[in-house]
Design a protein around this motif. Structure first.
Motif, PDB file in Angstrom:
ATOM      1  N   ARG A  48      23.753  -2.529 -33.035  1.00  0.00           N
ATOM      2  CA  ARG A  48      24.483  -2.661 -31.927  1.00  0.00           C
ATOM      3  C   ARG A  48      23.625  -2.642 -30.921  1.00  0.00           C
ATOM      4  O   ARG A  48      22.153  -1.963 -30.638  1.00  0.00           O
ATOM      5  N   SER A  49      24.029  -3.759 -29.999  1.00  0.00           N
ATOM      6  CA  SER A  49      23.291  -4.001 -28.747  1.00  0.00           C
ATOM      7  C   SER A  49      22.829  -2.538 -27.911  1.00  0.00           C
ATOM      8  O   SER A  49      23.756  -1.777 -27.780  1.00  0.00           O
ATOM      9  N   LYS A  50      21.973  -2.454 -26.815  1.00  0.00           N
ATOM     10  CA  LYS A  50      21.899  -1.315 -26.039  1.00  0.00           C
ATOM     11  C   LYS A  50      22.586  -1.775 -24.914  1.00  0.00           C
ATOM     12  O   LYS A  50      22.647  -2.307 -24.104  1.00  0.00           O
ATOM     13  N   TRP A  51      23.547  -0.899 -24.493  1.00  0.00           N
ATOM     14  CA  TRP A  51      24.149  -1.362 -22.888  1.00  0.00           C
ATOM     15  C   TRP A  51      24.011  -0.312 -22.292  1.00  0.00           C
ATOM     16  O   TRP A  51      23.049   0.991 -22.248  1.00  0.00           O
ATOM     17  N   PRO A  52      23.382  -0.636 -20.643  1.00  0.00           N
ATOM     18  CA  PRO A  52      23.386  -0.077 -19.388  1.00  0.00           C
ATOM     19  C   PRO A  52      23.574   1.276 -19.657  1.00  0.00           C
ATOM     20  O   PRO A  52      25.202   1.929 -20.109  1.00  0.00           O
ATOM     21  N   ALA A  53      23.463   2.438 -19.056  1.00  0.00           N
ATOM     22  CA  ALA A  53      23.973   3.595 -18.409  1.00  0.00           C
ATOM     23  C   ALA A  53      25.140   3.367 -17.862  1.00  0.00           C
ATOM     24  O   ALA A  53      26.011   4.214 -17.704  1.00  0.00           O
ATOM     25  N   ALA A  54      24.582   2.667 -16.735  1.00  0.00           N
ATOM     26  CA  ALA A  54      26.075   2.152 -15.525  1.00  0.00           C
ATOM     27  C   ALA A  54      25.981   0.934 -15.514  1.00  0.00           C
ATOM     28  O   ALA A  54      25.023   0.053 -15.371  1.00  0.00           O
ATOM     29  N   ARG A 112      32.192   6.274 -20.325  1.00  0.00           N
ATOM     30  CA  ARG A 112      32.579   5.064 -19.389  1.00  0.00           C
ATOM     31  C   ARG A 112      31.029   4.534 -18.385  1.00  0.00           C
ATOM     32  O   ARG A 112      30.415   5.803 -18.159  1.00  0.00           O
ATOM     33  N   ILE A 113      31.288   2.947 -18.257  1.00  0.00           N
ATOM     34  CA  ILE A 113      29.999   3.103 -17.584  1.00  0.00           C
ATOM     35  C   ILE A 113      30.145   2.828 -16.672  1.00  0.00           C
ATOM     36  O   ILE A 113      29.211   2.019 -15.059  1.00  0.00           O
ATOM     37  N   ASN A 114      31.597   2.535 -15.758  1.00  0.00           N
ATOM     38  CA  ASN A 114      31.777   2.086 -14.841  1.00  0.00           C
ATOM     39  C   ASN A 114      33.259   2.799 -13.862  1.00  0.00           C
ATOM     40  O   ASN A 114      33.720   3.292 -14.926  1.00  0.00           O
ATOM     41  N   PRO A 115      33.360   3.392 -12.707  1.00  0.00           N
ATOM     42  CA  PRO A 115      34.119   4.153 -12.391  1.00  0.00           C
ATOM     43  C   PRO A 115      35.886   3.091 -12.337  1.00  0.00           C
ATOM     44  O   PRO A 115      35.803   2.428 -12.260  1.00  0.00           O
ATOM     45  N   PRO A 116      37.113   3.811 -12.686  1.00  0.00           N
ATOM     46  CA  PRO A 116      37.668   3.769 -12.668  1.00  0.00           C
ATOM     47  C   PRO A 116      37.969   1.856 -11.437  1.00  0.00           C
ATOM     48  O   PRO A 116      37.571   2.871 -10.251  1.00  0.00           O
ATOM     49  N   ALA A 287      44.578 -12.358 -18.148  1.00  0.00           N
ATOM     50  CA  ALA A 287      43.703 -11.509 -17.832  1.00  0.00           C
ATOM     51  C   ALA A 287      43.575 -10.815 -19.700  1.00  0.00           C
ATOM     52  O   ALA A 287      43.980 -10.447 -20.632  1.00  0.00           O
ATOM     53  N   GLY A 288      41.921 -11.031 -19.707  1.00  0.00           N
ATOM     54  CA  GLY A 288      40.991 -10.482 -19.878  1.00  0.00           C
ATOM     55  C   GLY A 288      40.873  -8.741 -20.259  1.00  0.00           C
ATOM     56  O   GLY A 288      40.227  -8.555 -19.114  1.00  0.00           O
ATOM     57  N   CYS A 289      41.509  -8.038 -21.575  1.00  0.00           N
ATOM     58  CA  CYS A 289      40.919  -6.339 -20.707  1.00  0.00           C
ATOM     59  C   CYS A 289      40.196  -6.249 -22.013  1.00  0.00           C
ATOM     60  O   CYS A 289      39.088  -6.984 -22.924  1.00  0.00           O
ATOM     61  N   HIS A 290      39.555  -4.813 -22.524  1.00  0.00           N
ATOM     62  CA  HIS A 290      39.411  -3.630 -23.656  1.00  0.00           C
ATOM     63  C   HIS A 290      37.500  -4.820 -23.995  1.00  0.00           C
ATOM     64  O   HIS A 290      37.235  -4.465 -24.342  1.00  0.00           O
ATOM     65  N   TRP A 291      36.879  -4.550 -22.584  1.00  0.00           N
ATOM     66  CA  TRP A 291      35.529  -5.002 -22.104  1.00  0.00           C
ATOM     67  C   TRP A 291      35.308  -4.175 -21.707  1.00  0.00           C
ATOM     68  O   TRP A 291      35.478  -4.049 -20.799  1.00  0.00           O
ATOM     69  N   GLY A 292      33.609  -4.335 -21.333  1.00  0.00           N
ATOM     70  CA  GLY A 292      33.047  -3.929 -20.015  1.00  0.00           C
ATOM     71  C   GLY A 292      33.166  -2.094 -19.468  1.00  0.00           C
ATOM     72  O   GLY A 292      32.175  -2.067 -18.605  1.00  0.00           O
ATOM     73  N   PHE A 294      33.887   0.990 -22.186  1.00  0.00           N
ATOM     74  CA  PHE A 294      33.191   2.335 -23.347  1.00  0.00           C
ATOM     75  C   PHE A 294      32.726   0.697 -24.275  1.00  0.00           C
ATOM     76  O   PHE A 294      33.399  -0.303 -24.721  1.00  0.00           O
ATOM     77  N   GLN A 295      31.455   1.340 -24.644  1.00  0.00           N
ATOM     78  CA  GLN A 295      31.540   0.571 -26.043  1.00  0.00           C
ATOM     79  C   GLN A 295      31.233   1.929 -27.346  1.00  0.00           C
ATOM     80  O   GLN A 295      31.074   2.710 -27.797  1.00  0.00           O
ATOM     81  N   LEU A 296      32.633   0.286 -27.906  1.00  0.00           N
ATOM     82  CA  LEU A 296      32.936   0.682 -28.722  1.00  0.00           C
ATOM     83  C   LEU A 296      32.255  -0.023 -30.299  1.00  0.00           C
ATOM     84  O   LEU A 296      32.273   0.511 -31.497  1.00  0.00           O
ATOM     85  N   THR A 297      31.486  -0.836 -29.644  1.00  0.00           N
ATOM     86  CA  THR A 297      30.793  -1.945 -30.989  1.00  0.00           C
ATOM     87  C   THR A 297      29.268  -2.577 -30.645  1.00  0.00           C
ATOM     88  O   THR A 297      29.006  -1.932 -29.939  1.00  0.00           O
ATOM     89  N   ASP A 298      29.551  -3.375 -31.492  1.00  0.00           N
ATOM     90  CA  ASP A 298      28.019  -4.101 -31.203  1.00  0.00           C
ATOM     91  C   ASP A 298      27.710  -5.041 -30.581  1.00  0.00           C
ATOM     92  O   ASP A 298      26.259  -5.179 -30.226  1.00  0.00           O
ATOM     93  N   GLU A 299      28.322  -5.450 -29.846  1.00  0.00           N
ATOM     94  CA  GLU A 299      27.980  -6.656 -28.920  1.00  0.00           C
ATOM     95  C   GLU A 299      27.643  -6.209 -27.962  1.00  0.00           C
ATOM     96  O   GLU A 299      27.763  -5.311 -27.043  1.00  0.00           O
ATOM     97  N   PRO A 300      27.236  -7.252 -27.243  1.00  0.00           N
ATOM     98  CA  PRO A 300      26.394  -7.195 -25.814  1.00  0.00           C
ATOM     99  C   PRO A 300      27.301  -6.474 -24.873  1.00  0.00           C
ATOM    100  O   PRO A 300      28.265  -8.234 -24.433  1.00  0.00           O
ATOM    101  N   ILE A 301      26.945  -6.011 -24.504  1.00  0.00           N
ATOM    102  CA  ILE A 301      27.947  -5.761 -22.905  1.00  0.00           C
ATOM    103  C   ILE A 301      29.014  -6.915 -21.720  1.00  0.00           C
ATOM    104  O   ILE A 301      30.190  -6.961 -20.879  1.00  0.00           O
ATOM    105  N   GLU A 302      28.124  -8.216 -21.866  1.00  0.00           N
ATOM    106  CA  GLU A 302      27.931  -9.380 -20.951  1.00  0.00           C
ATOM    107  C   GLU A 302      29.002 -10.341 -22.045  1.00  0.00           C
ATOM    108  O   GLU A 302      29.519 -11.349 -20.966  1.00  0.00           O
TER     109      GLU A 302
END
Length: 341
Positions: A48-54, A112-116, A287-292, A294-302
């Motif tokens: 699992r890749s490490k995501w930033p806290a924010a 969540r790592i960014n506000p709505p 439009a791409g969604c479902h990313w960036g 909530f970390q649900l899986t292993d890929e890096p955030i970007e």
């Protein structure tokens, strides 16, 4: 030894169909979700890749107009699979989640790592909620209660999810539907409930007791396809959408939560498959969604956005036609066939 009796469906009772065996829903000619042993293998296997806290969005929180009339179409990203669609004088939310966690627990689970992308108080009057299935990153009862109290929208959702919502949100206006249903919602807008390749669960013992779906918004300004959460499934459902609906002004497609592929592929498409899906369903823009968020899986955030850009180039699709949306981003869609700005 007597065969183990299947548990009764606690959410839905109805006749068998090509995707319901009388107790559980399933994907025709598809694959069920992984077994518990597979889940443990993934969770304990590392990788699992490490995501930033924010991870703040480059866009400020949007302040939407109250209504977008006529054939104009405006899309605003809230985060993950939550988007505001404005057209024909209607305000439509998809899979609304304003909570801090996509979890049954307020103190644990994906945070969540960014506000709505829209502050809840800044929402325009919400007329309709399209709720694709019951996973916690899509069906958030706390948010639905806030919407009921502040906006009293109509919730359209696949079979069985109305039982979950109704038990928690008193008086919520709901309509539960099967694949293929057609619902007129006013202002010349019709909603179609369509198949996706996914599954459902709120806990360990209610797997596939509620249906999952995508939605097509048929509006005066063109058709919008919200695929919800889906695996690619050989492109079968995208081909079906093209056959049934002809094409789309906009497709809202998941591009994240896809690694590791050995576990996720049947239920979560990757960016390359999302681009194929856009082409197969004849969408002018996507439009791409479902990313960036909530970390649900292993890929890096970007990675989803990076792989999307590479897939667009490889598959010969202009980059401007498919955006990896970030919270607060607002997109005024051009007319079908026109170049985006």
């Amino acid at each position: 030894m007597a065969a183990r009796k299947k548990p009764a469906n606690r959410y839905y009772s109805g006749p068998p169909s090509d995707h319901f065996d009388g107790t559980l829903f399933f994907n025709p000619d598809g694959k069920p979700p992984g077994r518990f042993a597979d889940l443990l293998r993934w969770q304990l296997g590392g990788g699992r890749s490490k995501w930033p806290a924010a991870w703040p969005s480059p866009y400020p929180q949007a302040k939407p107009e109250q209504r977008i009339e006529g054939t104009a179409l405006r899309l605003t990203m809230v985060g993950h699979a939550s988007l505001l669609i404005q057209t024909a004088g209607l305000n439509i939310l998809t899979d609304p989640v304003w909570s801090e966690r996509a979890s049954p627990l307020a103190f644990a689970g994906p945070k969540r790592i960014n506000p709505p992308g829209i502050a809840f108080r800044e929402l325009p009057a919400i007329d309709l909620v399209l709720l694709s299935h019951n996973h916690y990153d899509h069906l958030d009862l706390v948010t639905l209660k806030r919407l009921k109290d502040s906006h009293d929208p109509l919730v359209l959702t696949p079979l069985g999810n109305d039982a979950i919502i109704g038990a928690a949100v008193a008086g919520m206006r709901m309509s539960a539907h099967d694949w293929g249903d057609r619902i007129e919602v006013g202002n010349g807008v019709v909603i179609h409930v369509e198949p996706t390749h996914h599954w459902s669960a709120r806990a360990a013992r209610d797997r596939r007791m509620a249906l999952w779906a995508g939605f097509v918004i048929e509006a005066p300004g063109g058709k919008v396809y919200f695929a919800g959460d889906t695996g690619f499934h050989g492109g079968a459902n995208y081909r079906l959408m093209a056959q049934k609906h002809g094409g789309f002004r906009l497709a809202i497609l998941p591009i994240g939560a896809y690694e590791p592929r050995w576990f996720m592929a049947p239920q979560h498409q990757n960016p390359e498959e999302a681009v194929q899906g856009m082409t197969l369903c004849n969408a002018a823009h996507a439009a791409g969604c479902h990313w960036g968020t909530f970390q649900l899986t292993d890929e890096p955030i970007e990675e989803p956005a990076q792989r999307l850009a590479e897939a667009l180039e490889t598959q010969g699709v202009p980059e401007a036609r498919f955006r990896a949306m970030r919270p607060g981003e607002v997109w005024d869609l051009p007319e079908s066939g026109a170049e985006s700005g």
